[in-house]
Design a protein around this motif. Structure first.
Motif, mmCIF file in Angstrom:
data_model
loop_
_atom_site.group_PDB
_atom_site.id
_atom_site.type_symbol
_atom_site.label_atom_id
_atom_site.label_comp_id
_atom_site.label_asym_id
_atom_site.label_seq_id
_atom_site.Cartn_x
_atom_site.Cartn_y
_atom_site.Cartn_z
ATOM 1 N N GLN A 207 52.008 34.681 16.134
ATOM 2 C CA GLN A 207 50.557 35.777 16.425
ATOM 3 C C GLN A 207 49.960 35.323 17.432
ATOM 4 N N TYR A 208 49.349 34.239 17.798
ATOM 5 C CA TYR A 208 48.579 33.958 18.907
ATOM 6 C C TYR A 208 49.497 34.015 19.962
ATOM 7 N N ASP A 209 50.686 33.474 20.183
ATOM 8 C CA ASP A 209 51.477 33.538 21.378
ATOM 9 C C ASP A 209 51.454 34.992 21.689
ATOM 10 N N SER A 210 51.864 35.726 20.714
ATOM 11 C CA SER A 210 51.962 37.244 20.831
ATOM 12 C C SER A 210 50.813 37.838 21.818
ATOM 13 N N ALA A 211 49.600 37.533 21.198
ATOM 14 C CA ALA A 211 48.077 37.948 21.659
ATOM 15 C C ALA A 211 47.798 37.203 22.802
ATOM 16 N N ALA A 212 48.538 36.217 23.356
ATOM 17 C CA ALA A 212 48.021 35.528 24.676
ATOM 18 C C ALA A 212 49.115 36.200 25.734
ATOM 19 N N ARG A 213 50.210 36.574 25.224
ATOM 20 C CA ARG A 213 51.203 37.454 26.342
ATOM 21 C C ARG A 213 50.616 38.669 26.588
ATOM 22 N N ILE A 214 50.301 39.190 25.510
ATOM 23 C CA ILE A 214 49.460 40.685 25.807
ATOM 24 C C ILE A 214 48.359 40.721 26.697
ATOM 25 N N ARG A 215 47.330 39.399 26.364
ATOM 26 C CA ARG A 215 46.292 39.393 27.369
ATOM 27 C C ARG A 215 46.558 39.048 28.750
ATOM 28 N N LYS A 216 47.743 38.259 29.057
ATOM 29 C CA LYS A 216 48.077 37.656 30.161
ATOM 30 C C LYS A 216 48.853 38.859 31.101
ATOM 31 N N ALA A 217 49.385 39.896 30.459
ATOM 32 C CA ALA A 217 50.150 41.043 31.183
ATOM 33 C C ALA A 217 49.131 41.929 31.511
ATOM 34 N N GLN A 218 47.964 41.994 30.954
ATOM 35 C CA GLN A 218 46.841 42.962 31.548
ATOM 36 C C GLN A 218 46.162 42.517 32.808
ATOM 37 N N PRO A 219 46.057 43.227 33.856
ATOM 38 C CA PRO A 219 45.743 42.890 35.161
ATOM 39 C C PRO A 219 44.100 42.531 34.933
ATOM 40 N N LEU A 220 43.832 41.399 35.847
ATOM 41 C CA LEU A 220 42.438 41.405 36.090
ATOM 42 C C LEU A 220 41.566 42.042 36.695
ATOM 43 N N ASN A 221 40.229 42.457 36.343
ATOM 44 C CA ASN A 221 39.403 43.047 37.198
ATOM 45 C C ASN A 221 39.098 42.684 38.408
ATOM 46 N N ALA A 222 39.171 43.307 39.595
ATOM 47 C CA ALA A 222 38.835 42.668 40.679
ATOM 48 C C ALA A 222 37.469 42.360 41.061
ATOM 49 N N ALA A 223 36.469 43.523 40.366
ATOM 50 C CA ALA A 223 35.136 43.099 40.589
ATOM 51 C C ALA A 223 34.854 41.903 39.831
ATOM 52 N N ALA A 224 35.334 41.370 38.582
ATOM 53 C CA ALA A 224 34.982 40.450 37.816
ATOM 54 C C ALA A 224 35.604 39.327 38.233
ATOM 55 N N GLU A 225 36.914 39.350 39.055
ATOM 56 C CA GLU A 225 37.408 38.206 39.754
ATOM 57 C C GLU A 225 36.641 37.750 40.870
ATOM 58 N N ALA A 226 35.963 38.719 41.621
ATOM 59 C CA ALA A 226 35.119 38.344 42.882
ATOM 60 C C ALA A 226 33.673 37.698 42.128
ATOM 61 N N THR A 227 33.348 38.222 41.160
ATOM 62 C CA THR A 227 32.165 37.618 40.766
ATOM 63 C C THR A 227 32.421 35.971 40.209
ATOM 64 N N PHE A 228 33.428 35.970 39.548
ATOM 65 C CA PHE A 228 34.024 34.515 39.050
ATOM 66 C C PHE A 228 34.250 33.801 40.379
ATOM 67 N N THR A 229 34.697 34.354 41.334
ATOM 68 C CA THR A 229 35.053 33.397 42.785
ATOM 69 C C THR A 229 33.812 32.733 43.044
ATOM 70 N N LYS A 230 32.629 33.924 43.253
ATOM 71 C CA LYS A 230 31.462 33.284 44.055
ATOM 72 C C LYS A 230 30.819 32.485 42.933
ATOM 73 N N GLU A 231 30.966 32.386 41.528
ATOM 74 C CA GLU A 231 29.989 31.451 40.710
ATOM 75 C C GLU A 231 30.934 30.296 40.792
ATOM 76 N N LEU A 232 32.466 30.219 40.906
ATOM 77 C CA LEU A 232 32.823 28.696 40.674
ATOM 78 C C LEU A 232 32.907 28.321 42.110
ATOM 79 N N LEU A 233 33.056 29.210 43.182
ATOM 80 C CA LEU A 233 33.370 28.380 44.389
ATOM 81 C C LEU A 233 31.928 28.398 45.301
ATOM 82 N N GLY A 234 30.759 29.022 44.991
ATOM 83 C CA GLY A 234 29.797 29.249 45.801
ATOM 84 C C GLY A 234 30.084 29.426 47.305
ATOM 85 N N THR A 235 29.665 28.528 48.268
ATOM 86 C CA THR A 235 29.609 28.937 49.830
ATOM 87 C C THR A 235 31.240 28.857 50.097
ATOM 88 N N TYR A 236 32.178 28.357 49.205
ATOM 89 C CA TYR A 236 33.449 28.267 49.422
ATOM 90 C C TYR A 236 34.278 29.533 48.873
#
Length: 188
Positions: free
Chosen positions: A65-94
């Motif tokens: 069940q865990y593997d199935s849920a993980a596959r479903i989660r990974k199949a869904q595309p990431l949100n571009a705005a959230a990805e940009a926010t994460f990038t800024k948070e994690l990489l800062g000036t880079y």
């Protein structure tokens, strides 16, 4: 896995107790009495084996069940705005990876790992998905400039990459362990 080892240990203990019981019983008993003792101990072992098998089946089902849920989660595309926010948070000036050069690649990885260490405990699996994408892009940038990176910086980067993989895999193991952990009988 811990549950299986526990039951395996109990199984060995049961066999040992059976042997001791038979030895003690053999000193001052009849063959019929010894047979009954052996039957009782065999029933106890069968009960332990049945419980272990049941727990293993339940853990297997929960892992699927865990593997199935993980596959479903990974199949869904990431949100571009959230990805940009994460990038800024994690990489800062880079955050703009084109600014990562052979001279500052080590600093970019250090910034990334500093943020991962600070935020990882509150992250969901989806947050780790975003971090993975950023990590892969940072790795791609490093590969593009790697021939110009100093050896000392490259070694530091490899150590930080290994740390990231260890943290991510540790989270996966924790999530799987929680997924297969015994739950109250009512939830089965």
């Amino acid at each position: 896995m811990k549950s299986w080892l526990l039951y395996s240990s109990r199984f060995r203990t049961g066999i040992l107790l059976t042997g001791v019981a038979c030895f003690v019983a053999a000193c001052d008993s009849t063959p019929r009495e010894r047979q009954e003792i052996v039957r009782q101990e065999a029933r106890k072992l069968d009960t332990l084996a049945d419980k272990a098998a049941t727990k293993l089946r339940v853990a297997g089902r929960r892992t699927m069940q865990y593997d199935s849920a993980a596959r479903i989660r990974k199949a869904q595309p990431l949100n571009a705005a959230a990805e940009a926010t994460f990038t800024k948070e994690l990489l800062g000036t880079y955050a703009d990876l084109s600014t990562v050069t052979p001279d500052n690649v080590s600093a970019a990885y250090t910034q990334f790992m500093r943020q991962v260490r600070a935020k990882r405990r509150a992250w969901t699996q989806r947050d780790w998905d975003y971090a993975d994408v950023i990590f892969k892009r940072l790795n791609e940038r490093r590969r593009a400039i790697r021939l110009d990176v100093r050896t000392s910086d490259d070694l530091r980067v490899k150590a930080l990459q290994a740390e990231y993989m260890a943290l991510e895999n540790g989270r996966d193991v924790k999530d799987i362990r929680e997924a297969i952990r015994d739950k109250p009988a009512a939830s089965r």
